[in-house]
Design an enzyme around this catalytic site. Structure first.
Site, PDB file in Angstrom:
ATOM      1  N   HIS A 215      76.992 -78.020 149.090  1.00  0.00           N
ATOM      2  CA  HIS A 215      77.179 -78.059 147.633  1.00  0.00           C
ATOM      3  C   HIS A 215      77.984 -79.299 147.236  1.00  0.00           C
ATOM      4  O   HIS A 215      77.604 -80.024 146.302  1.00  0.00           O
ATOM      5  CB  HIS A 215      77.898 -76.784 147.186  1.00  0.00           C
ATOM      6  CG  HIS A 215      78.307 -76.778 145.756  1.00  0.00           C
ATOM      7  ND1 HIS A 215      77.553 -76.205 144.752  1.00  0.00           N
ATOM      8  CD2 HIS A 215      79.412 -77.293 145.133  1.00  0.00           C
ATOM      9  CE1 HIS A 215      78.171 -76.368 143.595  1.00  0.00           C
ATOM     10  NE2 HIS A 215      79.305 -77.015 143.805  1.00  0.00           N
ATOM     11  N   GLU A 216      79.088 -79.536 147.935  1.00  0.00           N
ATOM     12  CA  GLU A 216      79.925 -80.697 147.613  1.00  0.00           C
ATOM     13  C   GLU A 216      79.188 -82.001 147.890  1.00  0.00           C
ATOM     14  O   GLU A 216      79.342 -82.992 147.165  1.00  0.00           O
ATOM     15  CB  GLU A 216      81.228 -80.640 148.416  1.00  0.00           C
ATOM     16  CG  GLU A 216      82.124 -79.446 148.079  1.00  0.00           C
ATOM     17  CD  GLU A 216      82.507 -79.405 146.612  1.00  0.00           C
ATOM     18  OE1 GLU A 216      82.635 -80.486 146.000  1.00  0.00           O
ATOM     19  OE2 GLU A 216      82.674 -78.300 146.076  1.00  0.00           O
TER      20      GLU A 216
ATOM     21  N   HIS B 240      77.047 -82.942 145.018  1.00  0.00           N
ATOM     22  CA  HIS B 240      77.754 -83.687 143.965  1.00  0.00           C
ATOM     23  C   HIS B 240      77.782 -85.181 144.298  1.00  0.00           C
ATOM     24  O   HIS B 240      77.606 -86.031 143.416  1.00  0.00           O
ATOM     25  CB  HIS B 240      79.182 -83.171 143.822  1.00  0.00           C
ATOM     26  CG  HIS B 240      79.286 -81.855 143.109  1.00  0.00           C
ATOM     27  ND1 HIS B 240      78.743 -81.635 141.873  1.00  0.00           N
ATOM     28  CD2 HIS B 240      79.893 -80.679 143.465  1.00  0.00           C
ATOM     29  CE1 HIS B 240      78.992 -80.405 141.475  1.00  0.00           C
ATOM     30  NE2 HIS B 240      79.684 -79.803 142.427  1.00  0.00           N
TER      31      HIS B 240
ATOM     32  N   GLU C 203      77.042 -78.302 138.441  1.00  0.00           N
ATOM     33  CA  GLU C 203      77.229 -77.275 139.466  1.00  0.00           C
ATOM     34  C   GLU C 203      75.908 -76.588 139.808  1.00  0.00           C
ATOM     35  O   GLU C 203      75.648 -76.259 140.973  1.00  0.00           O
ATOM     36  CB  GLU C 203      78.255 -76.245 139.006  1.00  0.00           C
ATOM     37  CG  GLU C 203      79.661 -76.797 138.785  1.00  0.00           C
ATOM     38  CD  GLU C 203      80.256 -77.387 140.045  1.00  0.00           C
ATOM     39  OE1 GLU C 203      79.916 -76.912 141.150  1.00  0.00           O
ATOM     40  OE2 GLU C 203      81.064 -78.330 139.933  1.00  0.00           O
TER      41      GLU C 203
END
Length: 420
Positions: free
Chosen positions: A278-279, A282, A358
């Site tokens: 997930h990070e 980003h 997100e």
């Protein structure tokens, strides 16, 4: 006249706080939709009865404190102005020092100290609430140390920014706001560059990830995503909180992948890899640069509005606010009041952008790790550790939630898993 305006301000705040209390504690409905009851998104399936009760109580307290903290800050700035305290600070600083930088430094110190003292009861209450609900594990001495560090770091940066701000106001009464905005560009990038290696280590200890097997998996995932990284760091957050977190911070050579030790202790490797994916999403989606662009755009609009509003307020209410002209540093609380007001009401926009990012990062993580079970259990564990509210009311979501509510995140992953 001062007493009248002061009483009106206090009365307005009291009515607002009472209305928000009724809405938060008695008016909002944040139950689980019938169609999702019993699903993986239903907190009753992964929280105990006690945790459900604590989550509901804590969420209401947090939401109420959020909505009253901003207006309370405006009230404090207003009180400092109408009582003449700001003007006294300006005069006293002028008497004590000849050099402009020292006068500004003394004024900022006095204002910061008063605000620190006035804000302390609410800050302490928030700390005790977090402690009593088992979120915070931080001793008072450690919490107080962090507050003192915050004070001096904020003071140092404020002296620089306020000195430049009022120098520009004096030199260019019409265009100061634009020149101020132009300077925020390199300053913001500089802060983001030094934060991981200079600022963050002041608060916590960072060290290479001890679990080398997990580090190898994370670096392999980073290589798969074409993210240049040689190390993963862990930070000793268990001394301060039971909450879980992981993030990628910094830009350029100072970028870091960081895991809280609480995350390492509570989650499995598969769950941690989903968080890391997930990070990394980003990073690959350039969200950090998008955030910089959004911040600069909103700062541009904010400073332009302040430049329009402040002179008019001083011309019309200067005698009440005890401010003669914009270039006087005694007008700083008015600048801060308007800034805080604009920032509060810009939350829905900035949060909407953040929630969109997100969602994209979640989708990227699902594609990268292809493990919906780990994704769902990760979201459930994050909710459990922080006693989070999975389905807030619309108003709370708009103003408070930079991430989609867990109900939405879990349900979306579950739907994607069903489709596959």
């Amino acid at each position: 006249m001062t007493k009248k305006w002061g009483l009106m301000a206090v009365a307005a705040f009291g009515l607002y706080a009472a209305a928000m209390y009724f809405y938060i504690f008695h008016g909002q409905n944040s139950g689980i939709p019938d169609v999702l009851q019993g699903s993986a998104a239903d907190p009753s399936t992964f929280l105990t009865t006690q945790e459900l009760l604590l989550s509901e109580e804590l969420s209401k307290i947090r939401n109420f404190l959020f909505f009253v903290a901003g207006p309370l800050e405006w009230l404090l700035y207003f009180a400092i102005l109408i009582t003449g305290m700001s003007r006294v600070f300006e005069k006293w600083s002028s008497v004590q020092f000849k050099w402009s930088l020292f006068r500004t430094g003394m004024y900022v110190f006095l204002l910061s100290l008063v605000l620190f003292i006035l804000r302390f009861p609410l800050d302490f209450y928030q700390y005790t609430v977090s402690k009593s609900y088992g979120i915070s594990t931080q001793f008072f001495s450690s919490w107080m140390r962090d507050n003192v560090i915050d004070f001096w770091l904020d003071f140092g940066m404020s002296v620089i920014t306020v000195s430049v701000l009022y120098w520009l106001i004096k030199k260019s009464p019409k265009r100061w706001w634009f020149y101020t905005w132009a300077l925020t560009v390199p300053f913001s990038i500089f802060l983001m560059f030094i934060q991981p290696v200079v600022i963050d280590p002041i608060y916590n200890d960072f060290y290479p990830l001890k679990d080398k097997e997990l580090e190898t998996k994370i670096l392999s995932l980073a290589e798969q995503a074409d993210i240049p990284s040689d190390h993963v760091y862990e930070v000793n957050m268990s001394e301060k909180t039971n909450a879980l977190n992981a993030y990628v911070t910094g830009i350029g050579e100072n970028s870091r992948i960081v895991l809280w030790d609480t995350t390492l202790d509570r989650l499995t490797h598969d769950e941690i890899l989903f968080i890391m994916a997930h990070e990394m999403g980003h990073y690959l989606l350039k969200d950090i640069y998008i955030n910089i662009a959004v911040y600069l755009f909103m700062t541009f609009i904010g400073l332009w509005l302040i430049a329009k509003i402040m002179p008019r307020m001083i011309n019309r209410y200067g005698s009440i606010l005890k401010v003669k002209k914009l270039s006087n540093i005694s007008s700083l609380p008015l600048f801060l009041l308007i800034s805080s007001f604009l920032l509060f009401f810009s939350n829905p926009l900035s949060n909407a952008v953040s929630r969109y990012q997100e969602v994209r990062a979640d989708e990227y993580a699902m594609e990268l790790v292809e493990n919906p079970e780990a994704a769902i259990s990760t979201f459930q564990q994050l909710t459990k550790a922080g006693l989070g509210e999975v389905n807030p009311s619309t108003l709370v979501k708009w103003f408070r939630y930079s991430h989609p509510p867990m109900l939405e995140r879990i349900n979306k992953v579950a739907e994607q898993a069903d489709e596959e």
